[in-house]
Design an enzyme around this catalytic site. Structure first.
Site, PDB file in Angstrom:
ATOM      1  N   PRO A   2     -34.823 -30.298  18.036  1.00  0.00           N
ATOM      2  CG  PRO A   2     -34.556 -28.078  18.636  1.00  0.00           C
ATOM      3  CD  PRO A   2     -35.192 -28.970  17.617  1.00  0.00           C
ATOM      4  CD  GLU A   3     -35.885 -36.220  19.454  1.00  0.00           C
ATOM      5  OE1 GLU A   3     -35.829 -37.153  20.276  1.00  0.00           O
ATOM      6  OE2 GLU A   3     -35.949 -36.405  18.230  1.00  0.00           O
ATOM      7  CG  HIS A  94     -36.217 -17.348   9.040  1.00  0.00           C
ATOM      8  ND1 HIS A  94     -37.339 -16.970   8.339  1.00  0.00           N
ATOM      9  CD2 HIS A  94     -35.422 -17.999   8.168  1.00  0.00           C
ATOM     10  CE1 HIS A  94     -37.229 -17.389   7.086  1.00  0.00           C
ATOM     11  NE2 HIS A  94     -36.075 -18.010   6.957  1.00  0.00           N
ATOM     12  NE  ARG A 113     -39.489 -26.234   9.206  1.00  0.00           N
ATOM     13  CZ  ARG A 113     -39.172 -27.494   8.975  1.00  0.00           C
ATOM     14  NH1 ARG A 113     -39.978 -28.453   9.312  1.00  0.00           N
ATOM     15  NH2 ARG A 113     -38.034 -27.790   8.421  1.00  0.00           N
ATOM     16  NE  ARG A 177     -52.248 -45.383  26.232  1.00  0.00           N
ATOM     17  CZ  ARG A 177     -51.581 -44.230  26.297  1.00  0.00           C
ATOM     18  NH1 ARG A 177     -50.994 -43.852  27.412  1.00  0.00           N
ATOM     19  NH2 ARG A 177     -51.496 -43.460  25.237  1.00  0.00           N
TER      20      ARG A 177
END
Length: 306
Positions: A2-3, A94, A113, A177
């Site tokens: 999920p983003e 889960h 997880r 950077r």
DNA sequence: AGATGATCCTGTATGC
DNA sequence: TGCATACAGGATCATC
């Protein structure tokens, strides 16, 4: 994983369903998925409370809770799911937390997880923009980064689809950077909500090699990057997110962005632009997909385009 | 200070 | 065939 587009899709599916959903009780199967407060307090505090909607900031899902204003903050990390179910629907494996609603429905948090986390905050403990995104009322003062809880929530950069995120702002953040541009885009303090999939996709669309030092991008490349980040995120939201293995929305449905990805998960397959093979390399410790012909490692040629 | 690497966790894929 | 190992990755923390 999920983003932003996936979390936004979950938000959109849950928002109308949770407008006035009273929690009867909270079943806690795994205490370690609760980030704050402790699991017992979390469950006790939410029992008898009422969800009043759903918001989002970056990859954080924000469920405003009354009485309050309080906010249930959910981060799905990689395999977390937050799914609404009827009383008879079989429980998925889960499952770690179950919110039993007064009308019989269940809001389940499941995560293979167990990297995902749930947090409960008073709205006034949150940064003002986060409280506002939650729809919990901009109750005011920003607390410093939560001592427990989720520090990332307190240091989020701008939303990629907001007006604030533009080429000038990104350019400032890239200047000097030396880190790979991909690493900088994955930093939630720079821009909130991008993850491995959409960073690879945006860099492909912008024709920029993921390992390029961030500070070396030319101004027109930065402009292209902003434009392509916004376009891929917008398209992915329209397609209700990418489901590669685990992700589903608040009704358990997959997203349809997968077939529209140009490089992610396509190593060895022909590039959609030049037909050369898509490669997979490692950048900033992450599996990284790119077309080496469309995304040259050096700057040459770029200023001709555009 | 800024960047890199280890860590968490378990299902899936690969190697011998 | 079966077992062992590698790998996936978001965010955080320790270590250069």
């Amino acid at each position: 994983m999920p983003e932003l587009p996936e979390v936004e899709t979950v938000r959109r599916t849950l928002a109308p369903e949770l407008e006035a959903a009273v929690v009867r009780r909270v079943d806690m199967r795994s205490r370690d998925v609760v980030g704050r407060p402790d699991a017992e307090t979390f469950a006790a505090e939410l029992a008898g409370s009422r969800f009043t909607g759903a918001g989002r900031r970056g990859k954080y899902l924000l469920l405003p809770v009354a009485p309050g204003p309080r906010v249930l903050v959910v981060h799905l990390r990689m395999t977390g799911r937050l799914v609404l179910a009827g009383p008879e629907d079989p429980e998925p494996p889960h499952t770690h937390v179950v919110f039993q609603l007064e009308d019989g429905r269940l809001l389940r948090f499941a995560d293979v997880r167990r990297f995902g986390r749930l947090y409960l905050y008073e709205a006034r403990e949150l940064p003002a923009d986060v409280a506002e995104a939650a729809g919990a009322g901009a109750s005011g003062r920003t607390a410093a980064a939560g001592p427990d809880g989720s520090p990332g929530l307190f240091t989020l950069g701008p939303e990629p689809l907001s007006r604030r995120f533009d080429a000038r702002l990104l350019g400032e953040r890239l200047r000097g950077r030396k880190a790979p541009i991909k690493a900088v885009l994955l930093d939630q303090r720079v821009v909130a909500g991008l993850g491995n999939i959409y960073v690879d996709e945006a860099l492909f669309r912008a024709g920029i090699h993921p390992a390029r030092p961030a500070g070396d991008l030319a101004p027109d490349e930065t402009r292209r990057l902003v434009r392509e980040i916004r376009s891929v995120i917008r398209q992915a939201v329209e397609r209700r997110g990418t489901t590669l293995s685990d992700y589903v929305d608040g009704y358990g449905r997959p997203g349809s962005m997968g077939p529209h990805l140009a490089v992610y998960g396509r190593s060895g397959e022909p590039c959609r632009r030049c037909r050369g093979p898509v490669e997979k390399i490692r950048v900033a410790g992450r599996g990284t997909h790119l077309c080496p012909r469309c995304q040259p490692a050096r700057r040459e040629g770029h200023w001709k385009v555009n």
